[in-house]
Design an enzyme around this catalytic site. Structure first.
Site, PDB file in Angstrom:
ATOM      1  N   LYS A 114       1.012  -1.034   0.062  1.00 20.88           N
ATOM      2  CA  LYS A 114      -0.230   0.027   0.088  1.00 20.88           C
ATOM      3  C   LYS A 114       0.880   1.359  -0.251  1.00 20.88           C
ATOM      4  O   LYS A 114       0.363   1.954  -0.803  1.00 20.88           O
ATOM      5  CB  LYS A 114      -0.975  -0.167   1.347  1.00 20.88           C
ATOM      6  CG  LYS A 114      -2.154  -1.042   1.186  1.00 20.88           C
ATOM      7  CD  LYS A 114      -2.829  -1.238   2.726  1.00 20.88           C
ATOM      8  CE  LYS A 114      -3.861  -2.210   2.385  1.00 20.88           C
ATOM      9  NZ  LYS A 114      -4.703  -3.030   3.427  1.00 20.88           N
ATOM     10  N   GLN A 135      -4.017  -1.312   9.531  1.00 15.44           N
ATOM     11  CA  GLN A 135      -4.273  -2.319   8.848  1.00 15.44           C
ATOM     12  C   GLN A 135      -5.088  -3.275   9.663  1.00 15.44           C
ATOM     13  O   GLN A 135      -4.362  -3.293  11.060  1.00 15.44           O
ATOM     14  CB  GLN A 135      -2.879  -2.721   8.810  1.00 15.44           C
ATOM     15  CG  GLN A 135      -2.152  -4.248   7.752  1.00 15.44           C
ATOM     16  CD  GLN A 135      -3.409  -4.415   6.644  1.00 15.44           C
ATOM     17  OE1 GLN A 135      -2.803  -3.519   5.671  1.00 15.44           O
ATOM     18  NE2 GLN A 135      -3.905  -5.433   6.272  1.00 15.44           N
ATOM     19  N   ASP A 168     -10.855   3.524   4.432  1.00  8.78           N
ATOM     20  CA  ASP A 168     -10.635   1.947   4.005  1.00  8.78           C
ATOM     21  C   ASP A 168     -11.950   1.707   4.063  1.00  8.78           C
ATOM     22  O   ASP A 168     -13.367   0.848   3.377  1.00  8.78           O
ATOM     23  CB  ASP A 168     -10.847   0.887   5.973  1.00  8.78           C
ATOM     24  CG  ASP A 168      -9.064   0.642   5.153  1.00  8.78           C
ATOM     25  OD1 ASP A 168      -9.294   0.247   3.966  1.00  8.78           O
ATOM     26  OD2 ASP A 168      -8.501   0.042   6.070  1.00  8.78           O
TER      27      ASP A 168
END
Ligand code: NDP
Length: 279
Positions: free
Chosen positions: A49, A92, A115
């Site tokens: 990412k 994460q 997200d």
């Protein structure tokens, strides 16, 4: 002829477009990425990412901890929320068990929730208001649109009801005027149900579960699953080789949904920056 929905190529195109959009902004968008623990897969995802962000012109700032107390992580998120220079915050997952994942995700400013996991953003998706959408379903929809731009009236079966994939996917397809059925581990007659679907999205984490006789001729099949076989190779939740000829379009694993998930994270970050810099 079956169309191979190449997520790797589509993601490259999305990233090129994002790089152009970033050039028009008064400053580079900034993404803060938080990684806790020593999960090797998570470390690879975070590195990928970060690299993808840098490549398109997003500044990424990683916060890595072997372990951290809940209150310290909440303080970090509070600090990042208050920092005007930070556009997106990503924690994460999965988090180590002793941390309260729900509380952490809810602490992120919904405007910086790239997200799309914050309950407010999930709720906005449900009521059809603009909000950051979870990256994987957002990427799946772009792949489906490669095969068919107008999904009106189609029957979509989404297999899997997780908060990060299945549920938002079903909402997105509903927004596209599909008739949507969500299936899960307790669903009866799943193969029969799938055979009535024009679109099948599979996100269960069970290797090669969907077989050719589960599919209608000409179905569009999106395989979200990532499973590692004993021989070390990756495969999806769909038995790709036996299903390929039956489909109008199908995603491979790897190079299907995975690269699109990362591209959509970048898109959500750019959208968050654009919104902030416009105000
Ligand atoms: P979860 O484990 O959170 O959810 C799995 C879902 O599948 C559950 O709803 C479960 O039902 C359902 N399920 C499990 N087995 C069956 C079965 N045999 N038949 C029907 N339904 C079943 O997984 P995620 O949604 O997080 O991820 C799913 C897969 O997608 C994983 O392989 C994951 O690695 C992959 N993934 C890939 C991403 C990418 O970028 N390509 C991103 C995110 C995930 P129930 O609710 O009843 O338990």
């Amino acid at each position: 002829m079956t169309l191979l929905l190449n997520g790797f190529e589509l993601a490259q195109r999305c990233r090129a477009e994002l790089a152009e959009r970033i050039k028009t902004l008064s400053r580079a968008p900034k993404l803060a990425v938080i990684l806790i623990g020593d999960n090797p897969a998570s470390a690879i995802y975070v590195r990928n990412k970060e690299n993808a962000a840098t490549e398109v012109g997003i500044t990424s700032e990683a916060y890595r901890f072997e372990s951290i107390y809940q209150k310290d992580l909440l303080s970090l998120i509070e600090k990042l929320n208050a920092d005007d220079g930070v556009d997106g915050i990503l924690v994460q997952l999965p988090l180590p068990e002793k941390l309260n994942e729900k509380e952490i995700l809810q602490a992120i400013d919904p405007a910086k929730d790239v997200d799309g996991f914050h309950p407010l953003n999930l709720g906005k998706l449900m009521i059809g208001e603009p909000a950051p959408v979870a990256c994987t379903p957002k990427g799946c929809l772009k792949l489906i649109h490669l095969a068919k731009p107008d999904l009106t009236g189609l029957h979509a079966v989404v297999i899997g009801r997780s908060v990060i994939v299945g549920k938002p996917m079903a909402q997105l397809l509903l927004r596209e005027n599909c008739t949507v059925t969500t299936a899960h581990s307790k669903t009866k007659n799943l193969p029969e149900l799938c055979r009535s679907a024009d679109i099948v999205v599979v996100a269960i984490g069970k290797p090669k579960t969907v077989k050719a006789d589960w599919l209608k001729d000409g179905a569009i099949v999106i395989d979200v699953g990532i499973n590692r076989l004993e021989n070390g190779k990756l495969c999806g939740d769909v038995d790709f080789d036996v299903c390929f000829d039956k489909c109008a379009a199908i995603t491979p694993v790897p190079k299907g949904v995975g690269p699109m998930t990362i591209a959509m994270l970048l898109e959500n970050t750019v959208e968050a920056a654009e919104k902030k810099l416009k105000n």
